[in-house]
Structure formats: structure tokens, C-alpha cells
Scaffold this motif. Structure first.
Motif, PDB file in Angstrom:
ATOM      1  N   GLN A  96       0.514  -1.217  -0.189  1.00  0.00           N
ATOM      2  CA  GLN A  96      -0.125  -0.018  -0.196  1.00  0.00           C
ATOM      3  C   GLN A  96       0.871   1.195   0.455  1.00  0.00           C
ATOM      4  O   GLN A  96       0.526   2.741   0.325  1.00  0.00           O
ATOM      5  CB  GLN A  96      -1.253   0.208   1.222  1.00  0.00           C
ATOM      6  CG  GLN A  96      -1.634  -1.332   1.532  1.00  0.00           C
ATOM      7  CD  GLN A  96      -3.097  -0.806   2.164  1.00  0.00           C
ATOM      8  OE1 GLN A  96      -3.141  -0.295   3.057  1.00  0.00           O
ATOM      9  NE2 GLN A  96      -3.487  -1.691   1.991  1.00  0.00           N
ATOM     10  N   THR A  97       1.935   1.420  -0.341  1.00  0.00           N
ATOM     11  CA  THR A  97       2.528   2.120  -1.067  1.00  0.00           C
ATOM     12  C   THR A  97       2.297   2.958  -2.272  1.00  0.00           C
ATOM     13  O   THR A  97       2.802   4.478  -1.992  1.00  0.00           O
ATOM     14  CB  THR A  97       4.173   2.013  -0.596  1.00  0.00           C
ATOM     15  OG1 THR A  97       4.688   1.524   0.548  1.00  0.00           O
ATOM     16  CG2 THR A  97       5.890   2.781  -0.901  1.00  0.00           C
ATOM     17  N   LEU A  98       2.167   2.387  -3.389  1.00  0.00           N
ATOM     18  CA  LEU A  98       1.807   2.688  -4.102  1.00  0.00           C
ATOM     19  C   LEU A  98       0.376   2.477  -4.422  1.00  0.00           C
ATOM     20  O   LEU A  98       0.077   1.369  -4.226  1.00  0.00           O
ATOM     21  CB  LEU A  98       2.664   2.333  -4.904  1.00  0.00           C
ATOM     22  CG  LEU A  98       4.234   2.556  -5.748  1.00  0.00           C
ATOM     23  CD1 LEU A  98       5.274   1.951  -6.639  1.00  0.00           C
ATOM     24  CD2 LEU A  98       4.162   3.903  -5.366  1.00  0.00           C
ATOM     25  N   ALA A  99      -0.609   3.234  -4.909  1.00  0.00           N
ATOM     26  CA  ALA A  99      -2.001   2.595  -6.361  1.00  0.00           C
ATOM     27  C   ALA A  99      -1.907   2.251  -6.575  1.00  0.00           C
ATOM     28  O   ALA A  99      -0.738   1.764  -7.818  1.00  0.00           O
ATOM     29  CB  ALA A  99      -2.581   4.244  -5.986  1.00  0.00           C
ATOM     30  N   GLN A 100      -2.742   0.913  -7.412  1.00  0.00           N
ATOM     31  CA  GLN A 100      -3.197   0.579  -7.768  1.00  0.00           C
ATOM     32  C   GLN A 100      -3.508   0.899  -9.038  1.00  0.00           C
ATOM     33  O   GLN A 100      -4.629   1.347  -9.516  1.00  0.00           O
ATOM     34  CB  GLN A 100      -3.850  -1.007  -7.536  1.00  0.00           C
ATOM     35  CG  GLN A 100      -3.832  -1.304  -6.971  1.00  0.00           C
ATOM     36  CD  GLN A 100      -2.827  -2.962  -7.316  1.00  0.00           C
ATOM     37  OE1 GLN A 100      -2.351  -3.180  -7.999  1.00  0.00           O
ATOM     38  NE2 GLN A 100      -2.334  -3.004  -4.940  1.00  0.00           N
ATOM     39  N   LYS A 101      -2.344   1.576  -9.773  1.00  0.00           N
ATOM     40  CA  LYS A 101      -2.678   1.827 -10.860  1.00  0.00           C
ATOM     41  C   LYS A 101      -2.003   1.780 -12.599  1.00  0.00           C
ATOM     42  O   LYS A 101      -0.472   1.389 -12.276  1.00  0.00           O
ATOM     43  CB  LYS A 101      -2.846   3.574 -10.988  1.00  0.00           C
ATOM     44  CG  LYS A 101      -4.408   4.085  -9.646  1.00  0.00           C
ATOM     45  CD  LYS A 101      -3.600   6.253  -9.629  1.00  0.00           C
ATOM     46  CE  LYS A 101      -5.334   5.836  -8.334  1.00  0.00           C
ATOM     47  NZ  LYS A 101      -5.119   7.602  -8.503  1.00  0.00           N
ATOM     48  N   SER A 102      -1.996   2.219 -13.658  1.00  0.00           N
ATOM     49  CA  SER A 102      -1.200   2.112 -14.491  1.00  0.00           C
ATOM     50  C   SER A 102       0.146   2.752 -14.218  1.00  0.00           C
ATOM     51  O   SER A 102       1.425   2.362 -14.723  1.00  0.00           O
ATOM     52  CB  SER A 102      -1.753   1.920 -15.911  1.00  0.00           C
ATOM     53  OG  SER A 102      -2.773   3.513 -15.956  1.00  0.00           O
ATOM     54  N   PHE A 103      -0.294   4.449 -14.255  1.00  0.00           N
ATOM     55  CA  PHE A 103       1.109   5.432 -13.655  1.00  0.00           C
ATOM     56  C   PHE A 103       1.562   5.038 -11.927  1.00  0.00           C
ATOM     57  O   PHE A 103       0.528   4.719 -11.410  1.00  0.00           O
ATOM     58  CB  PHE A 103       0.549   6.812 -14.168  1.00  0.00           C
ATOM     59  CG  PHE A 103       0.519   6.680 -15.689  1.00  0.00           C
ATOM     60  CD1 PHE A 103       1.348   7.082 -16.395  1.00  0.00           C
ATOM     61  CD2 PHE A 103      -0.985   6.786 -16.174  1.00  0.00           C
ATOM     62  CE1 PHE A 103       1.094   7.282 -17.660  1.00  0.00           C
ATOM     63  CE2 PHE A 103      -1.391   7.079 -17.127  1.00  0.00           C
ATOM     64  CZ  PHE A 103      -0.107   7.118 -17.745  1.00  0.00           C
TER      65      PHE A 103
END
Length: 631
Positions: free
Chosen positions: A105-112
């Protein structure tokens, strides 16, 4: 069972015994405060087992740092392929690291590449979260404070057989379900609870929670005080957990009270049914004239340095009453609106019996309604019989019980020297009539004691006159005896013997003699002997054949003896020639006796029961000079 006829052994206010020390402390430290009610109650805590998901940090590696930094600093944020190209790294390697950071949960589940708020916090500290783990903890919801606290150990269930605070105040405490709270609310409560499970500054973060067991209701004790502030002239409510005052919740209750949303009925109601009945009856039948008399005394008690009018506090009332009654030497007059089996027990009856043995006259008046048939709590026959069964040494009823009615005061007058008076008092607040307990005063101002005595004595005298009139009309000897006994206890023996003479009811003469004997034996010889002279003059109307003549003979022997013990000359002066001739004719004395002989015979010490009888030494009586009978 209560101890006394007049005043309750415990407080007449609804004050639980377990809180009496705190009440005394409040009132002694703050003289302007009067505790009207002190109740120990129970209130609910709700315990819910919660599972927390927690993440903690670890130092990030070089690639993780580049990826997070790119997500924060690049505008627009790059994709995994773009960042791999910039860094000259294998795309698969970069994508694998990004997937790991997304799981943390450090990065969001997005392509960017998009850094989460949590990721930014970790980045600032040079770390990334470790894989999450779970912890079970107990959430405690307080129905009073509407707060949620967390603790590692569960609360123990305790059986508390007390009334519920919510029920007695008739209000509904709202409880928030743990499952309805947001993650931010849970995190805030965890921090306030000091359990060190959510510590953002070190990177230890609660990332999720769930309820894993049904909520339990746990009961705990709490104390509620209703206090009157005389200085501010207002009612205050105070909640305490032990000795700790819960200020915010106390103020909240006062707001509800001022808005009329709080019911004080149950709070002000004593658990003692007798007290509740008395309070309600006084409120219903309060006599304004009688109340004005009490108010005058109440105002005197408020004056500084007034030692002759003392207000008695809760625990002092019954103790003072018993002490004063037991010290009586001559007479006790008691008035109580009620005389019932709750208030008359064996201990009090035994005290009355001891007073009767000492020759103390005892009068008890009762009644609160204007008519006896309107009394809601009439004296039970069983109670009346127990009181009347207390006898004088002469075998007469020592306690005169009379319905007088129309007074809500409790009054006691002992030996015309001490006056106790009291009644229930109320405060008006928010449409409520709040009982403040019994206001009882001890008065020793001579003229006030005398006024109180004359008022009650006159009421008993009027009642005796009514009985006498009924006795004459119906030829009822029992009613006549009751009237004579009341007059005797009042010290109005002259009225009694005058009525006996006027109506030629000579059979009552032995009764009259027995009513004056207790006073004589308690060293109460009247200054005016007219009643005795009148009674002696009636002997000429006795033939000696009457069925009561033996009682008459014994009665006069004892009366003359009792008078002689106090004053020999007075006794001899009563025995003039005419009286002595009647004594001889009616065989009250032997034909060879002289007045001196009668007095000497009555005063010869009697042998004890376990000792053999002894005769006076030869010449013992002859040593006394015989007194010549007066013409």
C-alpha cells in the motif's frame, strides 16, 4: 426495622449507606450544599473484540527509493516501462518491485506510478512497510462518555445488583457500534488509549480493522448525587466514579434537567416505602398554620450563635430523639402524623416500659388528616394494643394514645424543657417537588417550649373532654377511664377529680388515685393540693359497701405514703380530723392507728424476697412522737 416511633434510624432522604461518608464530606466541606439524594447505580460498558491489521517499516532498497521518488517528483508520473527505460533496467524487474510496493500500500493500483499517502509517510522516513500482521484487542465503549478506548486484556464480568443509571433517569444512552466507525476514528482512539499499536511517527500503522466477536455488556458502579446549592439557589447533578467527579457528563445531565428532558422522580424516591408514604402525605395534608410555626423555628436556627435552637442532621435526629426520651423524668408528649408497625418495634416499646416504671407520664397523639375516617394509614389495632399494654406499677395503661389529627409535624416535648419538632421539606425545581429530607430542630428556649407544650396539652385536654362527654352519654366506664388517664398524664388531676365529683362517678376514684401515683413517685409533688383535698372530701359519699372499696383503701394508703416520702408535714396536714374519721370508717386505717402510724407503717423498709421477714425492733415505732389529729 426502624428503631423509633418518631424519626427514621436512617436518613429520610434517598441516600445509600455506601455513600453516606461522601455525603458527610460534601456537606461538611461546603456548608451551603445539601445532598438531597445519593444513589449508587450501575452503568454499561460495551466490550468488542477487534482484529487490527498493522504494518511496520523497513529500510527501502535503491530501486524502491527510485520508484517512489519518481512517483512523487516526476510530472506526469511515469509508467513501469518508462521508468525501466529511464533507469536502463529490465522492465520485468521494475514491474516486480512496483507490484511489491502496491501490495504494501505504498503505491496505488494504477498504471502510472502513484504514491499513496502512507507511501509518502514511509518515504520521508526512508522506509517501506513490511508485510502486514494482525493483532486482537478489546474495544471498550463507555455509554456515559460516548468514547471508545482499547486495551489488551478483556474486562471481567461482575454481577452488580443495582438499578441502572439509564433506567432511573429515563434516558437512552446512545452507543456507537465499533463496525460503524471509520479507520481514522479507530486510529485516533488507539492513540488516545496509549496501546502503542498505531504510532505513525515511527511508521507503525493500523491499516485495517474488523469485529471478530459479538459485543458484550459489562456493568460497572457509578454514583449519582442530587445537590441543592443554597448560595446559588439551584439544583446540581453530580456523577462520580468512586471519588472522581465526571464534570463533563455531570454538566450534560444538568442541561438535560434544565431542558425538562430528565426525570427526577425515581432519583428522589426513597427505597423505604414508609418514608415515601410520609413524604407524599405531608405534601397532601400540609397545614399552613402548623408550617408557619415550624418556619419560625427554622429561621431562629439560621441565626448565628443560637445554641437554644439547633438543626439536627440526618444521623443525629434519631440518636438525639432516643437520648432525650430516655432521660425523661416526669412527662413525655409525642405527636406523630403516623403510628405504624414499621416505626414501633420492641426496642422502643422496651424503652417506654422503662419510662413507665419510673413513673413518667407518656402521651402519644397522632393523625394528619382533618377527620379520623380520612386517615390513609390509621393506627393498627395491634400497634395500639402493644402501646396500651405498657403498664404503670399500678396496672394502668402507661401510654395514652389519642387521635388528634390535622398536623404534619413530628413533635416531642420532654419534661417541659426540651422540644423537638420536624417535618419533611421540599424544593420546587423544574416542575418537580423535590424532598430534602426531614428538617428537625431541638429547641430549649423556655417560652417556645412552653408555647409548644400548651398547644399540645390543650389538644390532649380537648380530646379527653370529648371522651368524657361520650362516656357520660353512653355510661361507658372504659372511655371514662381513658379520659382520667389522659388528665393524669397531663398533670391535670384536678380537672379529673372535679368531673368525678360533678357527675358522682365515685367508682373512678381508685383509678384517679392510680393516675396521680406515678407523678408522686417521680418526685413531682404538686404545689397546690386542692385536687387531693377534693378527692378526700368525696370519701364521705362512699358507704364502704361498694365493690371498689378495697381498691380505694389501697390507693389512699399508697398516695399518702408517696406524699409523705416527699414531705411528711404535707401528708399529715391532709389527714385532718374529718379525713381521719373517714379513713377509720372506711377501714383505710385500723381503729387504733393515728396519722403518724399510717405514715410510719408505709415507710417501714420491706424485707427482700430472698431474706426472712424481720420485725421492727421493739420500741421503734413508739420512739416517734404521735401527732395530735387536727380539728
Amino acid at each position: 426495622m426502624e428503631v423509633s416511633l418518631m424519626f427514621h434510624a436512617s436518613s429520610a432522604k434517598p441516600i445509600d449507606d455506601s455513600l453516606s461518608n461522601i455525603v458527610e464530606e460534601i456537606e461538611s466541606q461546603n456548608p451551603q450544599l445539601l445532598v438531597l439524594s445519593a444513589r449508587q447505580l450501575r452503568y454499561s460498558l460495551h466490550q468488542t473484540t477487534v482484529e487490527l491489521t498493522i504494518t511496520e517499516p523497513r529500510p527501502f532498497n535503491v530501486l524502491e527509493e527510485f520508484i517512489i521518488r519518481a512517483g512523487i517528483e516526476f510530472e506526469p508520473s511515469p509508467t513501469a516501462n518508462e521508468l525501466a527505460s529511464i533507469l536502463g533496467l529490465d522492465t520485468v524487474f521494475v514491474q516486480s518491485t512496483i507490484a511489491t510496493l502496491q501490495k504494501l500500500q505504498t503505491l496505488a493500483q494504477k498504471s502510472f506510478i502513484t504514491v499513496t499517502e502512507q507511501g509518502r509517510l514511509f518515504y520521508e522516513k526512508g522506509s517501506v512497510p513490511q508485510p502486514p500482521y494482525t493483532v486482537q484487542i478489546h474495544a471498550i465503549t463507555d455509554s456515559l462518555g460516548e468514547t471508545v478506548t482499547f486495551q489488551g486484556e478483556p474486562l471481567n464480568e461482575v454481577v452488580i445488583n443495582l438499578l441502572s443509571l439509564a433506567n432511573i433517569l429515563n434516558i437512552d444512552f446512545k452507543i456507537n457500534e465499533i463496525s460503524s466507525l471509520s479507520l481514522e476514528q479507530i486510529q485516533t482512539s488507539l492513540q488516545a488509549s496509549g496501546v502503542a499499536l498505531h504510532v505513525p511517527e515511527t511508521g507503525k500503522i493500523v491499516t485495517a480493522f474488523r469485529v471478530i466477536a459479538p459485543t458484550q455488556t459489562i456493568w460497572r458502579k457509578i454514583s449519582l448525587f442530587l445537590i441543592f446549592d443554597a448560595k446559588e439557589d439551584k439544583i446540581c447533578l453530580q456523577l462520580r466514579r468512586g471519588k472522581q467527579i465526571l464534570d463533563s457528563r455531570s454538566k450534560w445531565l444538568e442541561i438535560l434537567l434544565s431542558e425538562g428532558k430528565l426525570s427526577l422522580d425515581a432519583l428522589c424516591k426513597s427505597s423505604n416505602k414508609s418514608i415515601n408514604f410520609e413524604q407524599e402525605a405531608v405534601l397532601k395534608y400540609k397545614n399552613s398554620e402548623i408550617e408557619a410555626k415550624l418556619e419560625k423555628i427554622r429561621q431562629q436556627a439560621l441565626k448565628a450563635n443560637t445554641k437554644q435552637v439547633i438543626q439536627l442532621r440526618d444521623r443525629q435526629i434519631n440518636q438525639t430523639f432516643l437520648e432525650i426520651v430516655n432521660r425523661a423524668k416526669h412527662q413525655i408528649i409525642i405527636y406523630s402524623p403516623w403510628v405504624n408497625q414499621v416505626l414501633v418495634n420492641e426496642e422502643f416499646l422496651n424503652s417506654l416500659q422503662q419510662l413507665a416504671k419510673r413513673g413518667v407520664g407518656i402521651l402519644i397523639g397522632w393523625g394528619i388528616a382533618q377527620r379520623q375516617e380520612d386517615e390513609e394509614s390509621p393506627i393498627l389495632l395491634e400497634i395500639a394494643e402493644k402501646l396500651r399494654a405498657i403498664k404503670t406499677p399500678e396496672g394502668l395503661s402507661a401510654v395514652q394514645v389519642s387521635w388528634l389529627g390535622d398536623s404534619h409535624l413530628k413533635e416531642v416535648i420532654v419534661d417541659r424543657e426540651i422540644y423537638l419538632c420536624g417535618s419533611y421539606h421540599w424544593l420546587s425545581s423544574g416542575g418537580y417537588q423535590i424532598p430534602t429530607g426531614e428538617s428537625v430542630y431541638q429547641v430549649t428556649i423556655p417560652n417556645q417550649v412552653q408555647q409548644a407544650y400548651e398547644f399540645l396539652a390543650n389538644r390532649f385536654q380537648n380530646y379527653a373532654q370529648q371522651l368524657w362527654a361520650q362516656a357520660l352519654e353512653n355510661c361507658d366506664a372504659q372511655l371514662a377511664v381513658e379520659a382520667v388517664c389522659i388528665w393524669g398524664a397531663l398533670g391535670m388531676e384536678e380537672i379529673a377529680v372535679t368531673e368525678i365529683e360533678k357527675n358522682n362517678w365515685l367508682e373512678l376514684l381508685p383509678i384517679w388515685l392510680n393516675t396521680v401515683l406515678p407523678a408522686l413517685r417521680s418526685n413531682n409533688l404538686p404545689n397546690d393540693l386542692r385536687s387531693f383535698k377534693l378527692a378526700l372530701s368525696l370519701l364521705s359519699q362512699v358507704t364502704g359497701e361498694e365493690i371498689f372499696v378495697d381498691l380505694l383503701r389501697e390507693g389512699w394508703r399508697q398516695v399518702i405514703n408517696a406524699i409523705a416520702i416527699h414531705n411528711r408535714e404535707t401528708a399529715l396536714n391532709l389527714l385532718n380530723n374529718e379525713v381521719w374519721s373517714q379513713f377509720l370508717r372506711l377501714q383505710i386505717v385500723s381503729k387504733n392507728d393515728a396519722p403518724d402510724d399510717l405514715i410510719l407503717q408505709q415507710n417501714v423498709p420491706q424485707p427482700k424476697k430472698d431474706e426472712p421477714g424481720t420485725k421492727p425492733k421493739k420500741g421503734q415505732i413508739e420512739k416517734k412522737t404521735r401527732r395530735k389529729v387536727k380539728d
